[in-house]
Design a protein around this motif. Structure first.
Motif, PDB file in Angstrom:
ATOM      1  N   GLN A 104      16.744  25.883 -60.973  1.00  0.00           N
ATOM      2  CA  GLN A 104      16.180  24.945 -60.007  1.00  0.00           C
ATOM      3  C   GLN A 104      15.169  25.627 -59.089  1.00  0.00           C
ATOM      4  O   GLN A 104      14.087  25.096 -58.842  1.00  0.00           O
ATOM      5  N   GLU A 111      13.448  16.617 -61.656  1.00  0.00           N
ATOM      6  CA  GLU A 111      14.415  15.755 -60.975  1.00  0.00           C
ATOM      7  C   GLU A 111      14.846  14.635 -61.921  1.00  0.00           C
ATOM      8  O   GLU A 111      14.030  14.082 -62.662  1.00  0.00           O
ATOM      9  N   PRO A 113      16.467  10.975 -61.757  1.00  0.00           N
ATOM     10  CA  PRO A 113      16.930   9.870 -60.910  1.00  0.00           C
ATOM     11  C   PRO A 113      18.295   9.350 -61.371  1.00  0.00           C
ATOM     12  O   PRO A 113      18.532   9.203 -62.574  1.00  0.00           O
ATOM     13  N   ALA A 129      22.900  19.286 -57.413  1.00  0.00           N
ATOM     14  CA  ALA A 129      21.898  18.677 -56.545  1.00  0.00           C
ATOM     15  C   ALA A 129      21.399  19.707 -55.550  1.00  0.00           C
ATOM     16  O   ALA A 129      22.141  20.587 -55.107  1.00  0.00           O
ATOM     17  N   ASP A 131      18.860  19.830 -52.001  1.00  0.00           N
ATOM     18  CA  ASP A 131      18.091  19.090 -50.991  1.00  0.00           C
ATOM     19  C   ASP A 131      18.114  17.586 -51.259  1.00  0.00           C
ATOM     20  O   ASP A 131      17.107  16.880 -51.110  1.00  0.00           O
ATOM     21  N   GLY A 132      19.289  17.101 -51.666  1.00  0.00           N
ATOM     22  CA  GLY A 132      19.449  15.669 -51.867  1.00  0.00           C
ATOM     23  C   GLY A 132      18.874  15.125 -53.150  1.00  0.00           C
ATOM     24  O   GLY A 132      18.896  13.907 -53.375  1.00  0.00           O
ATOM     25  N   LYS A 133      18.355  15.993 -54.025  1.00  0.00           N
ATOM     26  CA  LYS A 133      17.783  15.544 -55.289  1.00  0.00           C
ATOM     27  C   LYS A 133      18.600  16.097 -56.456  1.00  0.00           C
ATOM     28  O   LYS A 133      19.052  17.235 -56.417  1.00  0.00           O
ATOM     29  N   GLN A 134      18.754  15.274 -57.491  1.00  0.00           N
ATOM     30  CA  GLN A 134      19.560  15.646 -58.651  1.00  0.00           C
ATOM     31  C   GLN A 134      18.683  16.317 -59.699  1.00  0.00           C
ATOM     32  O   GLN A 134      17.723  15.733 -60.193  1.00  0.00           O
ATOM     33  N   TYR A 135      19.013  17.562 -60.047  1.00  0.00           N
ATOM     34  CA  TYR A 135      18.208  18.310 -61.009  1.00  0.00           C
ATOM     35  C   TYR A 135      18.939  18.573 -62.326  1.00  0.00           C
ATOM     36  O   TYR A 135      18.365  19.166 -63.241  1.00  0.00           O
TER      37      TYR A 135
END
Length: 413
Positions: A104, A111, A113, A129, A131-135
């Motif tokens: 990451q 990313e 969604p 995840a 910083d609030g984003k799913q990778y």
């Protein structure tokens, strides 16, 4: 449990090439597309099960074709690094938690969604995840639980372990169940890095500081956690001289009916299926809190993919669809990371252990292995070496932790 690590330098160098393949519109082209998926999870027996899931996806998404490459686990890390460096990495690929942070941070992962995060077990989904984003999306998991020989508990007139147990409860039972003259031991827990970070979490401590580049375990909480591990040796658990720490020693001792409690992973269910005594499992006890070791596989979408939307659609299907859940459960193939316990009901009815619910309960509070950008293997090896020095009585626990902290800081800083 599987662990691999690509070097941070290798991933960083590869990421530059991968990123050159990105398209401005997120990588989705019009019309039918073909995406590629490279995996190790289906190798050695589950290739047809994976193909069943792929076929269901293609039927539901007729404009997307998935080309699958399956590699042996031992070869996977090298092959993936080679593909990353060449800019030929698949659109979707398997990864492990131990490598997630490096991928990451170096831009390898796109990313993904997630419209409904509640589909997944929250604690496992959040591990992938940033910083609030799913990778990445978790595809399967294993946890460590407390196995126990119920016949030995019955013979001693003791109550079985429960989810309310603490270290003190475990210790008290282990002492009563140990009969060294008869070769029966009350407890077994490996003296290793993988157990230490977990019991440290169970005692409210942290292995690394917030920067992730310095140790934080040389504390009263860390000393108490280390003493909990090494103090079992020679009292309620065999010593190194008696075989403790050698391959399969603990599982053989349990299978022979000579061990009352064993800390190990749910992957051992099959190995204990035919033992001639009663056994079951419970969530591992904690001291200030519970914390179960979690090992997980996941899938990521390449940031260089030209078909990121299609790849993300497949990643979601591969990790959350009903077909995937049914296929995995029917095949006994690593548990899916979904939150719908009704969909997992068939797993709970498979027989020994009776308390399979503990597998899912152990996900409520998990301890993830500490991961560093460099020196991961050195960190693990040093921690185990120093703990064994304390176990053998060549160092005090305080001396071992001080030495481990100094050596690990030099390796990862």
């Amino acid at each position: 449990m599987r662990t691999t690590a690509l070097t941070a330098a290798g991933i960083a160098a590869a990421a530059a090439l991968v990123m050159t393949g990105c398209t401005a519109d997120g990588g989705q082209s019009d019309g039918p597309v073909t995406i590629t998926y490279t995996n190790f999870i289906s190798n050695d027996g589950n290739e047809e099960n994976l193909q069943k899931i792929v076929a269901a996806f293609e039927e539901e998404h007729p404009d997307i074709t998935v080309e699958v490459t399956t590699l042996p686990y031992a070869d996977y890390g090298t092959a993936l690094q080679t593909d990353l460096a060449a800019g030929t990495v698949s659109d979707v690929f398997d990864l492990e938690y131990a490598n997630y942070a490096q991928y990451q941070a170096n831009g390898v992962l796109a990313e993904i969604p997630v419209e409904d995060p509640s589909v997944y077990r929250e604690s496992v989904l959040e591990a992938y995840a940033t910083d609030g984003k799913q990778y990445a999306l978790p595809s399967s998991f294993s946890t460590v639980v407390l196995f126990y020989n119920s016949d030995l508990f019955d013979a001693a007139g003791l109550e079985y372990p429960t989810s309310d147990w603490t270290w003190a409860d475990e210790q008290a039972a282990a002492e009563q169940l140990t009969d060294q003259a008869a070769g029966v031991w009350g407890d077994h827990q490996p003296v290793s890095f993988y157990e230490f970070y977990k019991v440290l979490a169970q005692n409210g401590g942290e292995f690394l500081d917030e920067s992730g580049t310095k140790t934080a375990f040389n504390t009263p909480e860390g000393v108490e956690a280390a003493e909990w591990l090494v103090g079992k040796s020679g009292t309620v658990m065999p010593t190194v001289e008696q075989g403790q720490g050698t391959p399969d020693f603990d599982t053989n001792l349990f299978s022979d009916g000579k061990l009352a409690m064993l800390h190990t992973g749910i992957w051992m269910f099959g190995a204990f299926a035919d033992v001639p005594f009663g056994w079951d499992i419970a969530v591992e006890p904690g001291n200030t809190q519970q914390a179960s070791a979690l090992f997980s596989n996941a899938v990521g979408v390449s940031s260089g993919s030209k078909h990121q939307d299609a790849a993300a659609e497949f990643a979601r299907f591969l990790t959350s669809s009903d077909v995937m859940v049914e296929t995995r459960l029917d095949a006994g193939w690593e548990l899916p990371v979904i939150s719908d316990e009704a969909a997992l009901a068939s797993y709970l009815e498979l027989g020994d252990p009776a308390n399979r619910q503990a597998v899912f309960d152990s996900l409520d509070q998990v301890a993830l292995p500490p991961v560093v950008a460099k020196g991961q293997q050195e960190m693990q090896d040093i921690m185990t070496e120093e703990l064994v020095e304390a176990q053998a009585g060549r160092k005090t626990v305080e001396e071992a932790l001080a030495s481990a902290s100094e050596r690990i800081d030099a390796a990862i800083g």
